[in-house]
Design a protein around this motif. Structure first.
Motif, PDB file in Angstrom:
ATOM      1  N   ALA A   1      -8.508  23.216 -23.015  1.00  0.00           N
ATOM      2  CA  ALA A   1      -9.571  23.926 -22.985  1.00  0.00           C
ATOM      3  C   ALA A   1      -9.277  25.327 -22.647  1.00  0.00           C
ATOM      4  CB  ALA A   1     -10.309  23.316 -21.683  1.00  0.00           C
ATOM      5  N   GLY A   2     -10.047  26.091 -23.542  1.00  0.00           N
ATOM      6  CA  GLY A   2      -9.845  27.681 -23.215  1.00  0.00           C
ATOM      7  C   GLY A   2      -8.661  28.035 -24.452  1.00  0.00           C
ATOM      8  N   LEU A   3      -7.996  27.389 -24.803  1.00  0.00           N
ATOM      9  CA  LEU A   3      -7.229  27.785 -25.998  1.00  0.00           C
ATOM     10  C   LEU A   3      -7.601  28.102 -27.107  1.00  0.00           C
ATOM     11  CD1 LEU A   3      -3.724  27.688 -26.598  1.00  0.00           C
ATOM     12  CD2 LEU A   3      -4.187  25.558 -27.897  1.00  0.00           C
ATOM     13  N   TYR A   4      -7.249  29.575 -27.695  1.00  0.00           N
ATOM     14  CA  TYR A   4      -7.731  29.803 -28.885  1.00  0.00           C
ATOM     15  C   TYR A   4      -6.794  29.531 -29.986  1.00  0.00           C
ATOM     16  CZ  TYR A   4     -11.431  32.580 -26.312  1.00  0.00           C
ATOM     17  OH  TYR A   4     -12.518  33.036 -25.980  1.00  0.00           O
ATOM     18  N   SER A   5      -7.183  29.097 -31.106  1.00  0.00           N
ATOM     19  CA  SER A   5      -6.898  28.690 -32.371  1.00  0.00           C
ATOM     20  C   SER A   5      -6.911  29.780 -33.476  1.00  0.00           C
ATOM     21  CB  SER A   5      -6.784  27.339 -32.757  1.00  0.00           C
ATOM     22  OG  SER A   5      -6.626  26.309 -31.735  1.00  0.00           O
ATOM     23  N   PHE A   6      -5.995  30.127 -34.386  1.00  0.00           N
ATOM     24  CA  PHE A   6      -6.485  31.000 -35.302  1.00  0.00           C
ATOM     25  C   PHE A   6      -5.743  30.596 -36.703  1.00  0.00           C
ATOM     26  CE2 PHE A   6      -6.102  33.144 -31.469  1.00  0.00           C
ATOM     27  CZ  PHE A   6      -7.111  34.061 -31.504  1.00  0.00           C
ATOM     28  N   GLY A   7      -6.694  30.332 -37.614  1.00  0.00           N
ATOM     29  CA  GLY A   7      -6.339  29.652 -38.988  1.00  0.00           C
ATOM     30  C   GLY A   7      -6.164  30.586 -40.040  1.00  0.00           C
TER      31      GLY A   7
END
Length: 225
Positions: free
Chosen positions: A79-85
């Motif tokens: 929870a709260g982790l940002y992922s960038f694709g």
């Protein structure tokens, strides 16, 4: 340029709102299509790759720190982790924030490139294999010798950042949001030292007459300047 009342800004707002409404029926398919195009992921504690230059600093939001040793299968479980694709060419295609409960939806930004210099950002709530709700749409694009980043939501609330440049680096930013009403647009000057951004200085002054330092680069900022 009066960004509160400029005809060009208003025209783009109208076009963006039309694009938002036209996208409502296809946005879920668009999100799932983009997710299938992701070649690699990067992770951070907060927003790190943002749609517009210094967007977090200007809005008073924290910048994220890169997280390593995250496995792709776990990226939506923290929870709260940002992922960038990113695609195979290294262009960012989306960002997602892992929710407390995935059933409530995943806040997702989808990038759609107009050309090499401009792109749209769809800000949505995505529920995998069910539906997607579009929250707002933004557009970053060149205008004369400036860049503009403006967006509008489904309630027609809008905001705009106007970037001025000097020798190919940002010299000044004007910022306004429609919810500010009669308040004036904000203006920020960018101060450099040894070609590194030193501080973002607001136009307002403190009670003692000193300039308001909106943001400073602690690594290069000189208190005596």
């Amino acid at each position: 340029m009066d960004i509160k009342n400029d005809i060009h800004i208003m025209e783009i707002n109208d076009k963006l709102y039309q694009r938002l409404k036209q996208s409502e029926l296809v946005i879920h398919a668009k999100v799932e299509s983009v997710l299938r195009q992701i070649s690699s992921w990067k992770y951070a504690t907060h927003e790190f790759y943002v749609p517009a230059p210094y967007q977090n600093e200007l809005a008073g939001l924290p910048n994220g720190r890169i997280r390593k040793n995250i496995e792709e299968k776990d990226r939506l479980k923290i929870a709260g982790l940002y992922s960038f694709g990113f695609n195979a060419e290294g262009k960012i295609l989306c960002s997602q924030e892992a929710p407390d409960n995935i059933g409530n939806g995943i806040i997702t930004d989808i990038y759609e490139y107009d050309n090499a210099f401009s792109y749209y950002v769809y800000h949505v709530k995505y529920i995998p294999n069910q539906y997607t709700t579009i929250i707002s749409i933004s557009y970053f694009y060149p205008y004369h010798e400036m860049n503009i980043f403006q967006g509008i939501n489904s309630y027609k609330d809008w905001s705009v950042y106007l970037y001025e440049y000097d020798k190919e680096r940002i010299s000044k930013v004007h910022r306004y949001a429609s919810r500010w009403g009669n308040m004036p647009a904000e203006e920020y000057n960018f101060a450099y030292e040894n070609n590194l951004l030193c501080a973002i200085v607001g136009e307002k002054r403190l009670k003692n007459g000193e300039l308001y330092i909106h943001w400073k680069n602690k690594k290069v900022y000189n208190k005596e300047r």
